[in-house]
Design a protein around this motif. Structure first.
Motif, short mmCIF file in Angstrom:
data_model
loop_
_atom_site.label_atom_id
_atom_site.label_comp_id
_atom_site.label_asym_id
_atom_site.label_seq_id
_atom_site.Cartn_x
_atom_site.Cartn_y
_atom_site.Cartn_z
N MET A 1 -8.83 5.51 -7.86
CA MET A 1 -9.62 4.40 -7.31
C MET A 1 -10.70 4.91 -6.37
SD MET A 1 -8.34 1.88 -8.82
CE MET A 1 -6.85 1.60 -9.79
N GLY A 2 -10.37 5.93 -5.60
CA GLY A 2 -11.37 6.58 -4.76
C GLY A 2 -11.77 7.90 -5.38
N ASN B 1 -11.21 11.82 -15.33
CA ASN B 1 -11.40 10.47 -14.77
C ASN B 1 -12.89 10.16 -14.73
OD1 ASN B 1 -11.05 8.03 -13.40
ND2 ASN B 1 -11.25 9.05 -11.41
N ILE B 2 -13.29 9.16 -15.50
CA ILE B 2 -14.70 8.83 -15.63
C ILE B 2 -14.92 7.41 -15.13
CG2 ILE B 2 -16.62 8.55 -17.24
CD1 ILE B 2 -15.02 10.47 -19.11
N ARG B 3 -15.88 7.24 -14.26
CA ARG B 3 -16.19 5.92 -13.72
C ARG B 3 -17.20 5.22 -14.64
NH1 ARG B 3 -14.32 5.13 -8.80
NH2 ARG B 3 -13.54 6.91 -7.63
N ILE B 4 -16.68 4.35 -15.49
CA ILE B 4 -17.55 3.70 -16.46
C ILE B 4 -18.13 2.39 -15.94
CG2 ILE B 4 -16.31 4.76 -18.38
CD1 ILE B 4 -15.03 2.03 -18.91
N ILE C 1 -6.52 -0.23 -3.85
CA ILE C 1 -7.14 -1.52 -4.17
C ILE C 1 -6.97 -2.40 -2.94
CG2 ILE C 1 -6.99 -3.56 -5.65
CD1 ILE C 1 -5.91 -1.68 -7.85
N PRO C 2 -8.05 -2.95 -2.39
CA PRO C 2 -7.97 -3.56 -1.06
C PRO C 2 -7.41 -4.98 -1.03
CG PRO C 2 -10.21 -3.65 -1.84
CD PRO C 2 -9.43 -2.90 -2.90
N HIS D 1 0.80 -1.21 0.00
CA HIS D 1 0.00 0.00 0.00
C HIS D 1 0.84 1.27 0.00
CE1 HIS D 1 -3.01 -3.05 1.10
NE2 HIS D 1 -3.77 -2.28 0.35
N VAL D 2 2.12 1.16 0.40
CA VAL D 2 3.05 2.28 0.21
C VAL D 2 3.23 2.53 -1.29
CG1 VAL D 2 5.44 3.03 0.55
CG2 VAL D 2 4.22 1.86 2.41
N ILE D 3 3.40 1.45 -2.03
CA ILE D 3 3.57 1.58 -3.48
C ILE D 3 2.30 2.10 -4.13
CG2 ILE D 3 4.11 0.33 -5.60
CD1 ILE D 3 6.48 0.69 -3.64
N GLN D 4 1.15 1.60 -3.70
CA GLN D 4 -0.11 2.10 -4.26
C GLN D 4 -0.26 3.60 -4.00
OE1 GLN D 4 -3.80 -0.01 -4.29
NE2 GLN D 4 -2.93 -1.81 -3.30
N ALA D 5 0.14 4.04 -2.82
CA ALA D 5 0.03 5.47 -2.51
C ALA D 5 0.91 6.31 -3.42
CB ALA D 5 0.40 5.71 -1.04
N LEU D 6 2.12 5.84 -3.66
CA LEU D 6 3.06 6.60 -4.49
C LEU D 6 2.65 6.64 -5.96
CD1 LEU D 6 6.57 5.52 -3.15
CD2 LEU D 6 5.71 7.86 -3.31
N SER D 7 1.92 5.62 -6.41
CA SER D 7 1.72 5.41 -7.84
C SER D 7 0.81 6.42 -8.52
CB SER D 7 1.15 4.00 -8.07
OG SER D 7 -0.19 3.94 -7.61
#
Length: 402
Positions: free
Chosen positions: A162-163, A237-240, A171-172, A150-156
């Motif tokens: 996602m939110g 960013n569109i949530r399809i 991503i959980p 989740h450190v990597i997810q935060a940096l990416s």
């Protein structure tokens, strides 16, 4: 039965049969890489400290065996070595001298400090493929930082997508680690191919959680940044993606093409939307997706999953049931393609795990062994190395082995 059932005596030779892997890795990224190579037929030996891989302590647990550890460590043997001792390091070096691949996921320079870096190991084993999987890479300003999924997810840059920018969300599950595992396995196999084509010469391969996750994500996230030399209109960013509630749960689809859109409108009795300019082209639907699915909610709420899915199949519309894990394990296609495998184990009873992701016509991947107990194969491996019973006993007394 909702999964393929196997014994642990499968003898089919996978595409990596005959290769030996020495894994010095913990948690997920390194062990999952080693497991994939084991599934492909390689002989994988996992070196663990006396306390074992920390994943061994995760619950649920049965008879001292962690389910979570087991799901990332099948098809391996375990040897317990104290790599802080001279004798333990020498045993590791002797073992690696017999290997085709060594896999580690320590911070950079850790193996060098132990005297087990690539430059040392290749002297006795010039064909060795040395795979180092770190958090941030072998150099650069972050190289010594600790890294977790989740450190990597935060940096990416992905969490605000996602939110939302106001409520960023990861991503959980441990996606960055597993992506790194798959890409590291690919890199190892490429290095083996290079060795075969170049006179048996090995090499060092370096991957990192950060770089592999970036490579996985960026094809989707870079579209607004691809054209660097010309001004272009950026796409928001569109949530399809939108789950659709039916009488007994939810379904979800990705309606991309016009015939799919038209079929869905007919299924739900909303033919009036087919010529609606808000929805009648792919780009119009993308920009109005939330409104599009909102228009369909009332009609869908009057149908069951089975009714809607049967009509979707009839009209070629890509929609699936939103399943629980339990429901997916009962799915007929998941059963048919062996997404899950049941193993009968004399100690732990029936266990269930994920099947391998590729089917080979003549050299199938297989599950041959459950995950090992800590140090379960120490004496067996040392005996194969030519150690006598007296030498093994002396090493145990010196606490070089566990």
């Amino acid at each position: 039965m909702p999964a393929k059932s196997e014994s642990q005596n499968t003898t089919e030779a996978g595409p990596c049969a005959g290769l030996r892997v020495v894994e010095i890795a913990t948690m997920v990224s390194g062990p999952y890489t080693g497991q994939m190579l084991g599934d492909l037929g390689a002989d994988v030996i996992k070196i663990e400290a006396s306390g074992g891989d920390p994943m061994r302590t995760n619950h649920p647990m049965h008879e001292g065996m962690s389910a979570y550890f087991s799901l990332f460590n099948r098809n391996k043997k375990s040897i317990c070595l104290d790599l802080k001792s001279d004798e333990g390091r020498q045993i590791a070096a002797d073992l690696i001298s017999t290997a085709d691949i060594v896999l580690e996921n320590f911070r950079p320079d850790t193996m060098e400090r132990l005297g087990l870096g690539y430059d040392v190991l290749k002297e006795s084993n010039p064909g060795l493929i040395y795979a180092g999987l770190s958090g941030f890479g072998t150099d650069g300003p972050y190289k010594n930082k600790p890294a977790y999924d989740h450190v990597i997810q935060a940096l990416s840059g992905s969490m605000p997508i996602m939110g939302s920018p106001e409520n960023p969300a990861p991503i959980p599950h441990i996606i960055a680690d597993k992506v790194a595992s798959i890409m590291t396995c690919n890199a190892i196999l490429a290095a083996l191919l290079h060795r075969e084509r170049n006179g048996g010469v090995g090499q060092k391969v370096s991957t990192s959680l950060m770089k592999t996750y970036a490579a996985f994500l960026m094809p989707d996230l870079l579209n607004n940044f691809y054209f660097q030399s010309a001004p272009v209109q950026k796409i928001p960013n569109i949530r399809i993606h939108h789950p659709l509630k039916v009488k007994d749960g939810y379904v979800m689809g990705h309606v991309q093409l016009n015939p799919q859109f038209q079929g869905l409108c007919r299924i739900l009795g909303r033919e009036d939307l087919i010529e609606d300019e808000r929805f009648n082209t792919p780009w119009a639907r993308i920009f109005n997706y939330a409104l599009f699915w909102k228009e369909l909610e009332e009609s869908a709420s009057r149908m069951s999953k089975a009714e809607l899915l049967a009509l979707a199949d009839e009209h070629g519309v890509p929609i699936a049931s939103v399943n629980t894990v339990e429901e997916f394990m009962e799915d007929p296609q998941a059963i048919h393609t062996e997404c899950f495998i049941d193993i009968e184990d004399p100690e732990y009873g029936r266990t269930r795990m994920a099947g391998f992701f590729a089917d080979f016509e003549t050299s199938p991947a297989s599950v041959r062994m459950r995950a090992p107990k800590l140090g379960e194969h120490t004496e067996e491996i040392l005996t194969e190395l030519g150690k006598s019973g007296e030498e093994i006993a002396a090493a145990r007394n010196a606490r070089a082995i566990g």
